[in-house]
Design a protein around this motif. Structure first.
Motif, PDB file in Angstrom:
ATOM      1  N   GLY A  80     -20.150   6.113   0.964  1.00  0.00           N
ATOM      2  CA  GLY A  80     -20.536   7.436   0.510  1.00  0.00           C
ATOM      3  C   GLY A  80     -21.956   7.471  -0.027  1.00  0.00           C
ATOM      4  O   GLY A  80     -22.609   6.438  -0.194  1.00  0.00           O
TER       5      GLY A  80
ATOM      6  N   GLU B  22     -17.117   6.728  -2.049  1.00  0.00           N
ATOM      7  CA  GLU B  22     -16.079   6.645  -1.026  1.00  0.00           C
ATOM      8  C   GLU B  22     -15.641   5.201  -0.757  1.00  0.00           C
ATOM      9  O   GLU B  22     -14.962   4.925   0.235  1.00  0.00           O
TER      10      GLU B  22
ATOM     11  N   LYS C 107     -11.886   4.400   0.028  1.00  0.00           N
ATOM     12  CA  LYS C 107     -11.337   4.707   1.350  1.00  0.00           C
ATOM     13  C   LYS C 107     -11.344   3.501   2.281  1.00  0.00           C
ATOM     14  O   LYS C 107     -10.600   3.465   3.272  1.00  0.00           O
TER      15      LYS C 107
END
Length: 360
Positions: free
Chosen positions: A353, A74, A77
């Motif tokens: 993540g 992640e 992001k």
């Protein structure tokens, strides 16, 4: 559109958006946690050229990098933004101009000439040292511009002279930090070929910054007598490629070596990664390739272990990527850059993540 709306509408499984920033991410600088300052500069290059085109090659290759990173799925992001602007263009044009002035000086020295006896060459040398100092001041200002906005700032070279202003900026914010220096070369030469800010002198110049308490070098396999003298008397710890390989030949694992390397670092660390620290097949067009080195996976493992070690990573630079006729060097550089952004983000407590495990 808000950042969250952009996250919701962006498909990380598709090729990056080529009309957006690096890695094809749709975020503005203000929406991004990590700002990359590209410095397309190689004025004092003394062997192979091309490092000034490194940021562009990495940008071009970045759109093909899969963003679903196993360790940092992640990361995208958070936002990663390449700070391209008019100043970047000026650095590139100044690099070309002053590189042209530097070549006759290098050729004269290689012929055994004494530069002081050639007033025109001496004047050009003085101009080059002056413009290099101006570059470092401008880089320092740009770094501080973004850090004051709360951004994580990293530097993308260019040759290895480019991070000096970056280190100087960090030194205004941190009283004590070290450098984890991955490289084939010590870069401890004193004003190499007369250039105060030579790419081969970056770590010698870094030692002049009092806040830098230690430099830990990994992968070294080329150095001169002068550099050895500097390393032995100053705050430098050297892990040569020869010594590291000899240890592995007798049973020491890379994991054990990484543990020792990390333990020797101060609490705060900036990473300086010269791409020629790796095996030359990862960077065949870098300016000063040397046989030997470490693999991409070894470097990634060391940096990931540093992220998890409890040390504080305050920044990094990636330098000396030089493109060839294909996209290979840029491809390797882009993927290492993405991994290093993940390392920095994870170490800073940002949400990257959960690592993907395929073991059942």
């Amino acid at each position: 559109m808000t950042k969250q709306e952009k996250i919701n509408s962006f498909d990380p499984s598709q090729p990056g958006l080529a009309d957006q920033s690096i890695f094809g991410l749709p975020f503005t600088a203000e929406e991004s946690e990590i700002i990359i300052i590209p410095v397309p500069w190689e004025v004092t290059v003394s062997y192979g050229a091309g490092a000034s085109s490194g940021p562009e090659a990495i940008l071009d290759a970045s759109f093909q990098v899969d963003l679903h990173h196993q360790e940092f799925p992640e990361l995208w992001k958070l936002g990663i933004y390449l700070d391209l602007n008019e100043q970047t263009d000026k650095w590139k044009s100044d690099s070309e101009k002053y590189k042209g002035l530097a070549q006759p000086i290098i050729e004269a020295l290689e012929s055994g000439e004494v530069i002081e006896s050639h007033p025109a060459l001496q004047a050009d040398l003085d101009k080059i040292n002056k413009i290099c100092r101006e570059l470092h001041n401008q880089v320092k200002e740009r770094v501080l511009h973004w850090t004051k906005k709360g951004k994580k700032v990293v530097l993308l070279g260019g040759d290895h002279s480019t991070p000096l202003g970056y280190y100087e900026a960090l030194a205004t914010q941190h009283e004590n930090f070290g450098i984890l220096h991955l490289d084939a070369h010590m870069d401890l030469r004193i004003a190499y070929e007369g250039f105060t800010y030579s790419h081969a002198s970056i770590m010698y110049n870094a030692l002049k910054i009092p806040q830098i308490s230690k430099i830990v070098q990994v992968g070294i396999r080329d150095f001169c007598e002068q550099e050895v003298e500097v390393a032995l008397k100053d705050r430098v710890l050297v892990h040569t490629d020869m010594d590291l390989k000899a240890e592995t030949f007798t049973g020491t694992t890379w994991a054990q070596q990484c543990e020792k390397i990390i333990a020797s670092l101060p609490q705060k660390v900036v990473i300086s990664f010269d791409i020629d620290g790796m095996y030359p097949w990862y960077c065949p067009n870098t300016g000063t390739p040397v046989p030997g080195g470490f693999s991409f996976e070894q470097a990634a493992y060391l940096l990931s272990k540093l992220a998890d070690s409890g040390k504080e990573i305050i920044g990094f630079d990636l330098v000396e990527v030089a493109p060839g006729d294909d996209d290979w060097d840029g491809n390797v550089g882009a993927r290492m850059l993405f991994h290093m952004c993940g390392v920095l983000a994870k170490n800073s407590g940002l949400n990257v993540g959960k690592k993907i495990s395929f073991n059942r």
